[in-house]
Write an enzyme that holds these catalytic residues in place. Structure first.
Site, PDB file in Angstrom:
ATOM      1  N   CYS A   1       0.834  -1.207   0.000  1.00 18.32           N
ATOM      2  CA  CYS A   1       0.000   0.000   0.000  1.00 18.32           C
ATOM      3  C   CYS A   1       0.866   1.254   0.000  1.00 18.32           C
ATOM      4  O   CYS A   1       0.483   2.275  -0.573  1.00 18.32           O
ATOM      5  CB  CYS A   1      -0.933  -0.017   1.202  1.00 18.32           C
ATOM      6  SG  CYS A   1      -0.099  -0.329   2.762  1.00 18.32           S
TER       7      CYS A   1
ATOM      8  N   HIS B   1      -1.509   0.765   7.479  1.00 25.78           N
ATOM      9  CA  HIS B   1      -1.944   0.849   6.086  1.00 25.78           C
ATOM     10  C   HIS B   1      -1.743   2.274   5.579  1.00 25.78           C
ATOM     11  O   HIS B   1      -2.021   3.241   6.293  1.00 25.78           O
ATOM     12  CB  HIS B   1      -3.412   0.444   5.982  1.00 25.78           C
ATOM     13  CG  HIS B   1      -3.976   0.579   4.600  1.00 25.78           C
ATOM     14  ND1 HIS B   1      -3.487  -0.139   3.543  1.00 25.78           N
ATOM     15  CD2 HIS B   1      -4.978   1.359   4.105  1.00 25.78           C
ATOM     16  CE1 HIS B   1      -4.171   0.174   2.454  1.00 25.78           C
ATOM     17  NE2 HIS B   1      -5.077   1.091   2.775  1.00 25.78           N
TER      18      HIS B   1
END
Length: 1351
Positions: A172, A477
Site C-alpha cells: 500500500c 496501512h
C-alpha cells in the site's frame, strides 16, 4: 369468474424459485445479499428488471452469473438478460437456494440510476476517509478502521475516471507514492518524454519504462485496478518483498535515487533535483566576534518534528513546526563552540537557514518516534494542522547584518550529511548552482534582502497530496488523498478503490482527539493521520497541465496502442474463460489399470464428440487404445457410480449437456474405454451400480469385482438371475450378501423383496457364493461364508520393518522360525492347536545340532535359575519338553539361555545399534530418543518366562510376569476405572488382563488370522533392513500381534517395541497392549525396535539436570522407567548406574535429589521415602529434575519450604548467584532472617521481591531496581501478591540502604546492549526487541544475489 379463480389457484400452486443475489461490483455491498422469491414462470427479462430496481442500477449495465454463495466467479457465462425463457427453463431450481453474482459488464461498473446517485451524494453521513476492506488482496499488517470515519460511496470508475492499484500483499505504501507521482503533471509529462531504447536494456528491468507502462495503463485502462508486479519486478524484487511493509518516505528517496541512476546522460538526468531539491545553510555564529562558519546542504524533503524531545505538548501546526525547524540554539557551557577568529571556545548560535525552496515541496511529519521510558518504537497521533495554501516566504531569514560580523567562511565543499540534529534528510546533488526559487547566497546582504523581498510573493504553495498512515508503529496501512489539477477535486486513492472526497475529509487526517490528555494524548487519538504532505509552487509560468492524447510523443502513442491491444486480448481471453466448462475427468487406464485424474476444460459450444477427442489427448491414450474405443459418461467419483451414458448426443454442445458453465459440478466425467471386440453398455438414469465379488469357499478366496447394473425396483430373485447371466453361476443355489456399510454383511434371503427395500443405493457391493455344500444349510452367522467375509472385511495389509540383527539374536531367530514352521510364510488358523509330536522331535533335532556355545549357555542358564529363582526353577527346567503345547512354547524354553545372552550382550553393545529416533504416542514434542535399551531394565528381577496352565504345561508370557503377580493383580480391582495413559501399561490395559481363565489370549481366541510373507521395500528404506508384508485381522490385540511377530524378531514380545510410522516418517510408539489394531489401515507401516516395552504400572520418565547458576539451567540427561509403588530412593538407586554409564556422573545416593519439573520451573523436592502414585502423582510423558547437592540434604519433611534467593547489588549493578534457602515455615520474618544470615545485611535493611516469569526469572539489571514489587506488605509467603506455596520460587533481595549506581549515557547504552544480548541468548524477555525488517533496496541490475551477505 371461474376462469380468474382457476388462474389464481394455478398461480398459488406454481412452485417458487428463491434467488440470492450478491453485488460484487461494490466494496460496500459485497457482503450484502438481495433475496427474491419469484414464480418459476418468471421470464429472465423480468428477473433483470427486478434486480435493477432493487439495487438501483440501470437495467442492462450489469451481468448476472451463477455463483456458489461465497465468492464472485469471473469465469462464469453471464445469463442472457434479453431472453424470454423462464427462470425454470434457464436452470433455476425450485425449493433450493439459487446463488447469483451481480458483476461488471464489459469491464465497466454498473451505472447508478440518476435519482439514486443524487441522493447518495447529498448524504453527508455517507462520506468518510479511511482504509477500505480491499477485495482480492491482503491488508498491510492490519486493517485499521476508525469508527469515527465512514467512507463516501465508492463511485464507479466511469464517474471518477481514475484507476486503482492492486495491493500485492503489503504494498500500500508503494501504491500511495505511485498514484501521487502519476497525479503530478510535471513528473508524468517528463516521464512520457523519455524514450526507452530496447536495444540498450531489458524492458523488464527498466524502472522508467515500467513506470511509463503503469502510467499509460492508469490513464487508459478500463479496469477498476491494475497490477504493480511489473514495476516491482523492475526493482529486482521477488514475491517475498510484497510481504515487507516499508516507510513511504524511505521508498520515495530510494526510488528517486534509482531513477537518477537510470536517467544519467539523458534529458531527465536532473529532473528530480529540478522538481524536488531545495537548499539550506547550516551555520554556527560566534556571539563574541560575529564570525560565522557555514556549509550548504541539499534536501528533498523537510522532516518536521511532531512533539519536541522531552515535551508533552505537540506543535499545533505545520507552520509552528517549520519555525521550530529553523529556530537557532545557543551553544554555551560545556557545549561552547571553538571560534577560529577568537581562537578560543565561545558562546555561539547554531541553526539553519533556508536558501532555496523546491518547486515541489515535500514535508514529512515525523510521527514515528522512540519512547525511552518503555524502550519501544511508538507512533505520535497528536493533532497537527496543515494549510491548503502554505506561504514559505516567512521562513527566509533576511536580518540585516554588518559586513564585519558576517565574515562568512565556507567550511568546505557542500556535503550530503544530515544536519540539525539528524532532522535533515539529505542529498543527491553537489551542484553549487541554484536554478529556481530564492537563493540567498549573494555576496552582499543588501542584494540578498532585495532579491528575497522581490520573490517573497512567489513562495505561495498549494497542497495537492496527503499520504495517510493508519495504524501503529508496528504496522498499518497507507493510502493517498490527492487533488487533481484538472478539476481541483480531491480523491482518495486507497489501493484498488478510488473515490471522491472533500476538504472536510482532508481535515480529518490532522490526527489528535477532542480534549487534552497531556503527555498520553496521542494514545487516545485516532491512528489515521497525515504522514507526508506534498505542495506545488503556485506559479502560472511553470504550473503544467497533463499532456493531452494528441500531444503524446510518438513512442507513447505506440505504447498506448500496444497496451490497448494487450488489454483487449486479455478481455477476449476472459470471455473464453467465462464460456469454458471445467470439470473433473477420470479414466481407468486400459493397460496400467490405474485410475487417472485430470481437469477437462472445454468450451461450452464444443460438441461431445470434440470433447472426447480433447479428453483422449489429455489422458494420453494414443498408444493404449483407439479413439473409437473411448466415450465420455457421467460419473460420480465419490460413490464410484456411472450415472448415465450419452448415446446419440455426439453433436450436442457440452454447455447443454453439462447444464451450463458452472464453477463446480455435482458430478464428474469418466473417459470409458473398451476393447475393439467389445460393445459399450448403455447406462440409463435411475440404474444402480453393483460390484459383484464371487466367493470360493474351497480356496477361501474372494475374486475381483464384476460390474452389473440393476434397478431399485427389481426383486432379489430377479437380481439373482441378472447376476447368474453375468457370472455363469446357478441362481438356484446362489447366496447373495450385501455389504451395506463397513462390517454390515446382510444375507438377501427374501426373494420377493426389492433391492430398494434391502438398502441398495447408487453404488453397491455384493458377495455371491453358489456351491452345493452343507454350509448353505447352516445358520448364516455360523456359516463358513460369514466367517470368510467377516475376515475379508476386517483384514488389513501392514508393512513391518524388522530390526537389524542384534548380537546373539541370529541363532535364536533361526530357532524361532524353524519351530514356527515356514519362516517366510506364516499362516495361522483362527485358534492355536497343540503341536504334534513331530514338531517336538524337530526341536530336539535342532537342539542336538546346535553349537557348543548354545550348550554352554544352556548350562549357565540352569545354574543361574538354580541360584536366583530357587523353587521356581523346578517348573522351568530346560530339559522338560514333555508338556510343550505349541512351537512358540518349545522355543521359549529351549532358547531361554539365548535370551539371557541377548540381555547381556545388549548391555555392552554399541549404543548406536540400539538407539533410534522414536517417540511414544503421547510424546509428540520430545526430540530425544526413548528407545535405548536400559541394562538394568532388561535384567529386571521380574524374569519368569513361563506360566503353568490347568494342564501343567508352561505357557509363555510376553511381559515376563510370574503367576503370583498375575494372581495378586487380579485380586485388586481398585484401579480398573483409572484413566488410561499413552505411555504406560495401566491396570485396564496391562498384559495380565489379556488372558482368559485357560491362559489363552482373548484376542487369540477370536481373531487370529495372521499371514506374512517377505517383502522387498522400495529403495532408500535402509540397507540390511528386512520387511514383512502382513495380512492380519485388525481386531487382534496389540499383545497378540506382538506374539505373532516373535519368531521374526527373534526375541520375546516383552523385549521389543512397536512403532507406527506416520506421514513424513514420524514414528510413535504403540503401548496399549489390550487395544486392537482397528486404528490401523491398509498399507500402514510399522517399525519394530529392540528394547523392553513398558509393563503395567510403569512409566517412561525423562530426567533433566537442574543447573541453577548456568545460562541454560535445564539439561536433558536420560530416559528412565519408574514404577508405581516404587519409592523415590529406589528410583535414585536405579538411576545411579545409568547416570554413571550414560552421562558420566559418578554420584552417591545422598549427593543428589529429584524434584518436580513444570516446563523449566523447578518445583516440589521429592523426599526419599515418598512413594510414586501415593505421595507423588506420576503420569505419562513425565519429566523430573535431578539436582546435584553441594552438601547434606536439608529438606527432611514436607512442611519445609525451599526457595532460591539471589542478591541484587544496586551500587555495582550486578546480581549474585543463586543460593537455596530452606524455611521451616512460610513466615516472611524467617525468610528475612535467613537472607540476613547468608548475606550479612542487617535484618532491618533486608528488602525482597518475588521473581517473575519462567525460571530463572531473568530481568534486565536496568529494570530490576524499580520494576519489581519490593518489600511487599505481607507477613506470610503464601498470600497475595506472593503466593509462594511450593518449593522452587525465586526471591531477589537487596540492602535498602545501598544507593543505585549513577550511569552516564554511554554506560547506560553499553549496559543496554549487553543486557539485550544476554536476555536474548537465554531466551527470556528482552526489554526491546523490534521485528527485524528487511532493508528497502531497489536493485538496478536485476534481482539480488541470494547470498548470506545480502542483508
Amino acid at each position: 369468474m371461474k376462469k380468474k379463480f382457476a388462474q389464481a389457484e394455478c398461480a398459488a400452486e406454481e412452485p417458487r424459485v428463491l434467488c440470492i443475489i450478491q453485488d460484487t461490483t461494490n466494496s460496500r455491498t459485497v457482503n450484502e445479499r438481495l433475496t427474491l422469491n419469484l414464480p418459476a414462470s418468471t421470464p429472465l427479462r423480468r428477473l433483470f428488471a427486478d434486480v435493477a430496481a432493487k439495487v438501483g442500477y440501470e437495467n442492462g449495465s450489469f451481468h448476472l452469473v451463477w455463483g456458489n454463495g461465497d465468492t464472485a466467479t469471473a469465469t462464469q457465462t453471464p445469463i442472457d438478460q434479453n431472453s424470454d425463457k423462464t427462470i425454470l427453463d434457464a436452470g433455476f431450481e425450485p425449493g433450493k437456494k439459487n446463488f447469483l453474482h451481480l458483476t461488471d459488464k464489459d469491464g465497466e461498473q454498473p451505472h447508478v440510476m440518476q435519482e439514486e446517485s443524487g441522493s447518495t451524494e447529498d448524504g453527508a453521513q455517507e462520506r468518510f476517509i479511511g482504509p477500505l476492506p480491499r477485495e482480492g488482496s491482503i491488508g498491510c499488517t492490519h486493517d485499521y478502521v476508525s469508527q469515527s470515519y465512514s467512507y463516501s460511496s465508492v463511485l464507479s470508475k466511469s464517474e471518477t475516471g481514475y484507476v486503482g492499484l492492486v495491493n500485492q500483499a503489503m504494498t500500500c505504501y508503494l501504491n500511495s507514492l505511485l498514484q501521487t507521482l502519476f497525479m503530478t503533471p510535471e513528473f508524468r509529462n517528463a516521464l512520457y518524454k523519455w524514450e526507452f531504447e530496447e536495444s540498450e536494456e531489458d524492458p523488464e528491468r527498466s524502472i522508467p519504462y515500467q513506470l511509463q507502462r503503469l502510467f499509460v495503463l492508469l490513464q487508459t485502462s478500463k479496469k477498476r485496478a491494475i497490477e504493480t508486479t511489473d514495476v516491482t519486478r523492475s526493482f529486482g524484487w521477488d514475491s517475498s518483498e510484497a510481504w515487507q511493509q516499508h516507510d513511504v518516505q524511505e521508498l520515495c528517496r530510494v526510488m528517486f535515487d534509482a531513477l537518477e541512476q537510470k536517467w544519467k546522460q539523458t534529458e531527465q538526468a536532473d529532473l528530480i533535483n529540478q522538481l524536488y531539491q531545495g537548499k539550506l545553510k547550516d551555520y554556527v555564529r560566534c556571539l563574541e566576534c560575529g564570525y560565522e562558519g557555514w556549509r550548504i546542504d541539499t534536501y528533498l524533503d523537510i522532516p518536521l518534528v511532531i512533539r519536541p524531545y522531552g515535551s508533552s505538548q505537540a506543535f499545533a501546526s505545520v507552520e509552528e513546526a517549520l519555525h521550530a525547524f529553523i529556530q537557532p540554539e545557543i551553544l554555551d557551557g560545556p557545549n561552547q563552540y571553538f571560534c577560529e577568529r577568537c581562537k578560543k571556545k565561545c558562546d555561539a548560535r547554531k541553526g539553519l537557514r533556508f536558501l532555496h525552496f523546491p518547486y515541489l515541496l515535500t514535508l514529512q511529519l515525523k510521527r514515528f518516534d522512540f519512547d525511552y521510558t518503555t524502550m519501544h518504537r511508538i507512533k505520535l497521533n497528536d493533532r497537527m494542522t496543515f494549510p491548503e495554501e502554505l506561504d514559505m516566504s516567512v521562513f527566509i531569514d533576511v536580518e540585516d547584518e554588518s559586513p564585519q560580523t558576517e565574515s562568512c567562511t565556507d567550511s568546505g565543499a557542500e556535503n550530503e550529511g544530515s544536519c540539525h540534529s539528524d532532522q535533515m534528510s539529505n542529498d543527491f546533488s553537489n551542484d553549487d548552482g541554484v536554478d529556481e526559487g530564492i537563493c540567498l547566497e549573494s555576496n552582499s546582504a543588501a542584494e540578498r534582502i532585495s532579491k528575497a523581498g522581490s520573490e517573497k510573493s512567489s513562495l505561495l504553495y498549494e497542497l495537492f497530496s496527503v499520504m495517510v498512515h493508519s495504524g501503529s508503529a508496528a504496522g498499518g496501512h497507507y493510502y493517498a488523498c490527492i487533488k487533481s489539477f484538472s478539476d481541483d477535486q480531491w480523491y482518495s486513492f486507497n489501493d484498488q478503490h478510488v473515490s471522491k472526497i472533500t476538504q472536510e475529509d482532508i481535515k480529518k487526517t490532522y490526527g489528535g482527539s477532542s480534549g487534552s490528555r497531556g503527555y498520553y494524548s496521542s494514545a487516545f487519538a485516532s491512528s489515521t493521520n497525515a504522514y507526508m504532505l506534498i505542495y506545488r509552487l503556485k506559479d502560472p509560468t511553470r504550473n503544467a497541465k497533463f499532456l493531452e492524447a494528441h500531444e503524446y510523443p510518438e513512442h507513447i502513442k505506440q505504447l498506448v496502442q500496444k497496451e490497448r491491444e494487450l488489454e483487449e486480448q486479455e478481455k477476449r481471453q476472459r470471455e473464453i474463460e467465462r464460456n469454458t466448462c471445467k470439470i473433473k475427468l477420470f479414466c481407468m487406464h486400459p493397460t496400467k489399470q490405474i485410475m487417472m485424474e485430470n481437469k477437462l476444460e472445454v468450451h461450452k459450444d464444443r460438441t461431445l464428440k470434440e470433447a472426447v477427442e480433447i479428453a483422449y489427448k489429455l489422458m494420453d491414450l494414443e498408444e493404449a487404445v483407439p479413439l473409437s474405443c473411448c466415450r465420455l459418461v457421467k460419473y460420480d467419483e465419490f460413490h464410484d457410480y456411472l450415472e448415465r451414458s450419452y448415446e446419440g448426443e455426439e453433436d450436442t454442445p457440452m454447455g447443454l449437456l453439462l447444464g451450463g458453465v458452472k464453477s463446480t459440478y455435482m458430478f464428474d466425467l469418466l473417459l470409458e474405454t473398451r476393447r475393439p471386440d467389445q460393445v459399450f453398455q448403455c447406462y440409463k438414469p435411475g440404474e444402480v451400480m453393483v460390484k459383484v465379488h464371487v466367493v470360493d469357499l474351497k480356496t477361501e478366496s474372494v475374486a475381483p469385482p464384476i460390474s452389473v447394473r440393476a434397478y431399485l425396483n427389481q426383486t432379489v430373485s430377479e437380481f439373482k438371475q441378472l447376476i447368474s447371466k453375468a457370472t455363469h453361476l446357478p441362481a438356484e443355489t446362489m447366496r447373495v450378501v450385501l455389504e451395506r456399510c463397513y462390517n454390515d454383511l446382510r444375507l438377501l434371503n427374501v426373494s420377493s423383496k426389492t433391492l430398494k427395500a434391502e438398502g441398495f443405493f447408487r453404488s453397491n457391493k455384493v458377495f455371491i457364493e453358489s456351491s452345493e455344500t452343507s454350509d448353505r444349510h447352516v445358520t448364516y452367522t455360523d456359516s463358513q461364508l460369514w466367517k470368510l467375509l467377516d475376515r475379508h472385511a476386517n483384514t488389513i495389509r501392514l508393512y513391518v520393518s524388522l530390526p537389524e540383527q542384534a548380537p546373539g539374536s541370529q541363532l535364536r531367530r533361526a530357532l524361532y522360525q524353524k519351530s514356527a514352521g515356514a519362516a517366510g510364510n506364516l499362516e495361522e488358523p483362527c485358534e492355536r492347536v497343540k503341536g504334534p509330536v513331530g514338531n517336538m522331535k524337530s526341536v530336539e533335532a535342532i537342539l542336538e545340532e546346535s553349537t557348543e556355545k548354545l550348550k554352554s549357555l544352556s548350562l549357565q542358564q540352569q545354574q543361574q535359575q538354580e541360584g536366583d529363582n530357587g523353587d521356581s526353577s523346578k517348573s522351568t527346567e530346560a530339559s522338560d519338553f514333555e508338556n510343550i503345547e505349541s512351537p512358540l512354547n518349545e522355543i521359549d524354553s529351549s532358547a531361554s539361555a539365548e535370551n539371557r545372552e541377548l540381555d547381556n550382550q545388549i548391555q555392552v553393545s554399541d549404543a548406536e545399534n540400539l538407539q533410534s529416533e522414536e517417540r511414544s504416542d503421547s510424546d509428540v514434542n520430545n526430540d530425544r530418543s526413548t528407545s535405548s535399551v536400559d541394562s538394568d531394565i532388561l535384567s529386571s528381577s521380574h524374569s519368569s518366562d513361563t506360566l503353568c496352565n490347568v494342564d501343567n504345561a508352561p505357557l509363555p508370557l510376553a511381559n515376563g510376569l510370574d503367576s503370583h503377580s498375575i494372581t495378586s493383580s487380579r485380586r485388586s480391582k481398585a484401579n480398573q476405572g483409572k484413566k488410561e495413559t499413552w505411555d504406560t501399561a495401566e491396570e485396564d490395559s496391562g498384559t495380565d488382563s489379556e488372558y482368559d481363565e485357560s491362559g489363552k489370549s482373548r484376542g487369540e481366541a477370536q481373531y487370529m488370522y495372521f499371514k506374512s510373507e517377505p517383502y522387498t521395500a522400495e529403495e532408500g528404506s535402509g540397507e540390511g533392513q528386512k520387511w514383512l508384508m502382513v495380512h492380519v485381522d485388525k481386531r487382534i490385540t496389540l499383545s497378540a500381534f506382538k506374539q505373532h511377530l516373535e519368531p521374526f524378531v527373534g526375541v520375546p514380545s516383552s523385549h521389543f517395541k512397536v512403532f507406527r510410522v506416520y506421514a513424513s516418517n514420524q514414528e510413535f510408539e504403540s503401548v496399549r497392549l489390550n487395544e486392537t489394531l482397528s486404528s490401523f489401515s491398509d498399507d500402514n507401516k510399522i517399525t519394530i525396535r529392540l528394547g523392553r516395552a513398558l509393563k503395567k504400572g510403569e512409566y517412561r520418565v525423562k530426567v533433566y539436570q537442574l543447573l541453577v547458576n548456568e545460562p541454560e539451567p535445564c539439561k536433558f540427561l536420560l530416559d528412565a522407567v519408574f514404577a508405581k509403588g516404587m519409592t523415590v530412593r529406589q528410583s535414585k538407586e536405579e538411576l545411579l548406574p545409568q547416570l554413571r554409564e550414560q552421562c558420566g556422573l559418578d554420584l552417591t545416593i545422598d549427593r543428589f535429589r529429584l524434584r518436580k519439573k513444570t516446563w523449566k520451573n523447578p518445583g516440589t523436592v521429592f523426599l526419599d521415602y515418598h512413594i510414586y502414585e501415593e505421595d507423588i502423582n506420576i503420569s505419562s510423558n513425565w519429566e523430573v529434575f535431578l539436582e546435584i547437592l553441594d552438601g547434606v540434604e536439608k529438606m527432611k519433611s514436607m512442611s519445609q519450604l525451599a526457595v532460591l534467593s539471589r542478591r541484587w547489588r544496586p551500587s555495582e549493578m550486578k546480581l549474585d548467584s543463586f543460593q537455596e534457602v530452606v524455611l521451616e515455615s512460610s513466615s516472611v520474618e524467617e525468610l528475612k532472617e535467613k537472607l540476613s544470615e547468608i548475606s550479612g545485611i542487617p535484618l532491618e535493611n533486608i528488602e525482597f521481591a518475588k521473581g517473575r516469569g519462567t525460571f530463572p526469572c531473568d530481568i534486565s539489571i536496568l529494570e530490576i531496581h524499580q520494576d519489581l514489587d519490593w518489600n511487599p506488605k505481607v507477613s506470610t509467603l503464601n498470600v497475595w501478591p506472593l503466593y509462594i506455596c511450593d518449593d522452587g520460587a525465586v526471591i531477589f533481595y537487596r540492602d535498602k540502604t545501598e544507593e543505585l549506581m549513577e550511569l552516564t549515557d554511554e554506560q547506560r547504552n553499553e549496559l543496554m546492549k549487553k543486557e539485550s544480548s544476554r536476555l536474548q541468548k537465554t531466551g527470556h524477555r528482552v526489554t526491546y526487541s523490534p521485528r527485524k525488517e528487511k532493508a528497502l533496496k531497489i536493485y538496478l541490475d536485476g534481482a539480488p544475489n541470494k547470498d548470506l551477505t545480502q542483508d
